[in-house]
Design a protein around this motif. Structure first.
Motif, PDB file in Angstrom:
ATOM      1  N   PRO A 287       0.839  -1.208   0.000  1.00 27.86           N
ATOM      2  CA  PRO A 287       0.000   0.000   0.000  1.00 27.86           C
ATOM      3  C   PRO A 287       0.871   1.254   0.000  1.00 27.86           C
ATOM      4  N   PRO A 288       0.321   2.389  -0.419  1.00 26.63           N
ATOM      5  CA  PRO A 288       1.119   3.626  -0.458  1.00 26.63           C
ATOM      6  C   PRO A 288       1.580   4.040   0.938  1.00 26.63           C
ATOM      7  N   GLN A 289       2.786   4.602   1.002  1.00 29.54           N
ATOM      8  CA  GLN A 289       3.335   4.992   2.289  1.00 29.54           C
ATOM      9  C   GLN A 289       2.604   6.204   2.863  1.00 29.54           C
ATOM     10  N   TYR A 290       2.131   7.088   1.998  1.00 30.32           N
ATOM     11  CA  TYR A 290       1.466   8.299   2.463  1.00 30.32           C
ATOM     12  C   TYR A 290       0.075   8.395   1.860  1.00 30.32           C
ATOM     13  N   ILE A 291      -0.830   8.962   2.622  1.00 23.52           N
ATOM     14  CA  ILE A 291      -2.185   9.210   2.131  1.00 23.52           C
ATOM     15  C   ILE A 291      -2.559  10.648   2.465  1.00 23.52           C
ATOM     16  N   ASN A 302       0.491   6.375   6.067  1.00 30.33           N
ATOM     17  CA  ASN A 302      -0.636   5.461   5.907  1.00 30.33           C
ATOM     18  C   ASN A 302      -0.561   4.351   6.960  1.00 30.33           C
ATOM     19  N   PRO A 303      -1.539   4.230   7.862  1.00 25.67           N
ATOM     20  CA  PRO A 303      -1.512   3.149   8.858  1.00 25.67           C
ATOM     21  C   PRO A 303      -1.463   1.760   8.228  1.00 25.67           C
ATOM     22  N   ALA A 304      -2.124   1.612   7.080  1.00 24.40           N
ATOM     23  CA  ALA A 304      -2.098   0.314   6.398  1.00 24.40           C
ATOM     24  C   ALA A 304      -0.685  -0.008   5.922  1.00 24.40           C
ATOM     25  N   TRP A 305       0.049   1.017   5.488  1.00 27.10           N
ATOM     26  CA  TRP A 305       1.437   0.795   5.061  1.00 27.10           C
ATOM     27  C   TRP A 305       2.300   0.399   6.256  1.00 27.10           C
ATOM     28  N   GLN A 306       2.130   1.063   7.394  1.00 21.06           N
ATOM     29  CA  GLN A 306       2.893   0.720   8.585  1.00 21.06           C
ATOM     30  C   GLN A 306       2.645  -0.723   9.005  1.00 21.06           C
ATOM     31  N   LYS A 307       1.384  -1.116   8.973  1.00 21.81           N
ATOM     32  CA  LYS A 307       1.047  -2.490   9.346  1.00 21.81           C
ATOM     33  C   LYS A 307       1.632  -3.470   8.342  1.00 21.81           C
TER      34      LYS A 307
END
Length: 594
Positions: A287-291, A302-307
């Motif tokens: 997923p993208p690092q930033y949103i 992006n929390p999804a990227w961190q996860k």
């Protein structure tokens, strides 16, 4: 709802016998898992090559995984049945006592749980004899029957019977719900969904069986000797129950047998790998690092990227561990492509995904080995990067086996602390001090399970910042549980002299490649300070307050020959650098090239 007659006729021993049966299946499954690995897979890997043996090993791995799953699930059934038997004992005792009281008083317990009691017999006027069937006397200030003491006794017995039956019904319902969970779908393969569900099964049994096998009873923050004392006082059945119900806690205990830790941690690894993959499957790939977020919108992480980053890193590390577990028996490549000894059975002595993630992986059983080497990696060490560090200890094991083929050797990769994640942070000392106590405890635990300091020749091997952590551990009260210390590419050990490491300066060995810049970069922050003389090839060039690191002559360690290049080549196969380490590990100091 059970009846009081059913509770009365209950035979606790039948549940205990059933638990023993499931326990036998669990134990035999674990023994079969070990046999599949050691007596089937390892011989195939070590002697056969090609598509056919590879396919055979794949099927054996599936069989091993099935046995491991059976071991865990059947163990949970055993614990649930034992807990059910233990919990039902209390209401059964309550009912039995109530029935005995009713019998002694001449009361009758009816099928519905009500209690019939005889009326007291009043004295007949004039003759002092009891006359059955006479009306109840009127006591002063009370109506007819108000003075019947049997009524109160009967009501108490009926209440105890009702409470016992209700308690038994609640216990039965609670444990029955858990037992219904403990089932598996048909098929030959253990899927990630089954393993993830196994983790949920474990939590369900923990909630219902906590009174029998309590998590709070497991030592926490105790010494390896105290951990061993707790373990030794358990029955084998209790040990089995703790291992299947609280595998993460048991697998982390220094001082208990490596076989027990390995069995426990393999369960945790399998369940964690499955759950991690399921969570990854639920995220978009990369997923993208930033949103954009807010009004007006701005870029945020992006929390999804961190996860996704964390889960991916954990997955890579777990796959590296599993690859080593699956590689037992696999030969290595020596000089000129010649095959070397197949790797011994691997043991998973520690594992978790907390923070950077941690793993302790042994090649060979350190409890029984003649020689043991424990490797502490440096900057960048983490679960995600476990592959390279595990591989280094595989190479050291092969070199040690070649150096002393008549002895058994175990090499351990200890990623048991959070190391600096990158070079700029590698001058901070707190990482080393934070890792010192866990490392010291692990070393004490090895010595405890080995039966004392004379039962295995033990060497601590450190690389880069890992040597700093070893130095911090050596500064703790008491001697570090090692016979020798080998350091490679050390930026400093927080002490100024080899004698400060508490193994004797004659048992401290240093390697530093000529083009390894880490020792020079780190010495100012991590080296030890003392009054002395700096020398180069015996020629003094500085006197007074000096900084000393293991590659300096002033440190007083044996400076071993190095024929490898850079900061990471010390474990290259067939190198003098590696063979020198192996000579120390097996105690053949005369073979070390200095």
């Amino acid at each position: 709802m059970p009846t009081w007659q059913q509770l009365r006729d209950l035979k606790i021993s039948e549940y205990e016998d059933a638990a023993d049966g499931w326990g036998n299946v669990s134990n035999r499954s674990d023994a079969s898992r070990v046999r599949v690995d050691q007596e089937m897979s390892i011989p195939v890997r070590s002697t056969q090559k090609g598509e056919t043996p590879d396919a055979a090993v794949g099927r054996l791995n599936r069989l091993r995984d099935n046995y491991q799953y059976l071991h865990s699930e059947c163990g949970l059934i055993r614990t649930t049945l034992n807990a059910l038997a233990t919990d039902l004992a209390a209401p059964l005792r309550k009912l039995t006592q109530a029935l005995e009281d009713a019998e002694s008083l001449g009361f009758t317990v009816n099928s519905d749980g009500s209690v019939t009691y005889p009326n007291p017999v009043p004295l007949a006027p004039g003759d002092g004899k009891a006359t059955p069937g006479a009306p109840l006397p009127l006591l002063p200030g009370k109506g007819e029957g108000q003075g019947n003491e049997n009524k109160g006794k009967a009501e108490d017995i009926a209440e105890r019977i009702s409470t016992a039956v209700n308690d038994a019904a609640e216990i039965d319902s609670r444990h029955a719900g858990v037992l219904r969970r403990l089932k598996a779908p048909a098929g030959l393969a253990v899927t990630k969904e089954m393993l993830a569900d196994e983790g949920k099964d474990m939590k369900a049994v923990q909630e219902t069986a906590g009174g029998l096998v309590g998590k709070g009873d497991i030592p926490h923050g105790k010494s390896p000797a105290e951990n061993k004392g707790w373990w030794d006082h358990l029955s084998q059945e209790q040990r089995d129950e703790y291992m299947t119900l609280y595998p993460a806690e048991v697998g982390a205990l220094d001082g208990i047998p490596s076989i027990a830790r390995d069995t426990s941690n393999r369960m945790v690894l399998a369940q964690t790998m499955a759950q991690t993959q399921i969570e990854l499957d639920g995220l978009p790939a990369n997923p993208p690092q930033y949103i954009q977020k807010g009004d007006p919108p701005s870029s945020v992480v992006n929390p999804a990227w961190q996860k996704w980053v964390k889960l991916t890193a954990d997955k890579n590390g777990m796959e590296a561990i599993q690859a080593r577990l699956d590689a037992s028996g696999t030969p290595g490549k020596g000089s000129k492509g010649k095959s070397t000894s197949g790797l011994p059975q691997a043991y998973l002595l520690g594992f978790d995904t907390k923070d950077d993630g941690h793993a302790i992986v042994a090649s060979g059983n350190p409890d029984t080995a003649d020689n043991t080497a424990v490797y502490v990696p440096g900057t960048g060490a983490s679960l995600a990067n476990a592959h390279g560090d595990i591989g280094r200890m595989s190479e050291l094991w092969r070199a040690a086996q070649t150096a002393s083929p008549g002895q058994s050797t175990a090499t351990v990769t200890w990623i048991g602390y959070d190391a600096p994640d990158q070079i700029p942070n590698a001058t901070a000392r707190h990482y080393a001090y934070d890792g010192a106590a866990p490392l010291s405890s692990f070393m004490d635990g090895l010595q405890t399970t080995q039966g004392g300091p004379d039962n295995s020749h033990t060497t601590l091997v450190g690389h880069s910042y890992g040597t700093t952590t070893i130095g911090a551990a050596a500064k703790l009260p008491g001697d570090i549980a090692a016979d020798d210390i080998v350091v490679a590419g050390s930026p400093g050990m927080l002490v100024s002299d080899a004698s400060d490491l508490n193994v004797g300066s004659d048992h401290v060995w240093s390697e530093a490649a000529r083009n390894d810049v880490v020792p020079a970069l780190g010495q100012e922050a991590l080296g030890g300070r003392k009054l002395g003389v700096s020398t180069w090839n015996g020629i003094p060039y500085n006197a007074g307050p000096i900084i000393s690191i293991p590659s300096d002559e002033s440190f007083g360690a044996h400076r071993m020959d190095v024929d490898t290049s850079g900061h990471s080549g010390y474990w290259d196969a067939d190198s003098v650098s590696l063979n020198n380490q192996a000579a120390v590990v097996v105690g053949k100091y005369g073979n070390v090239k200095e």
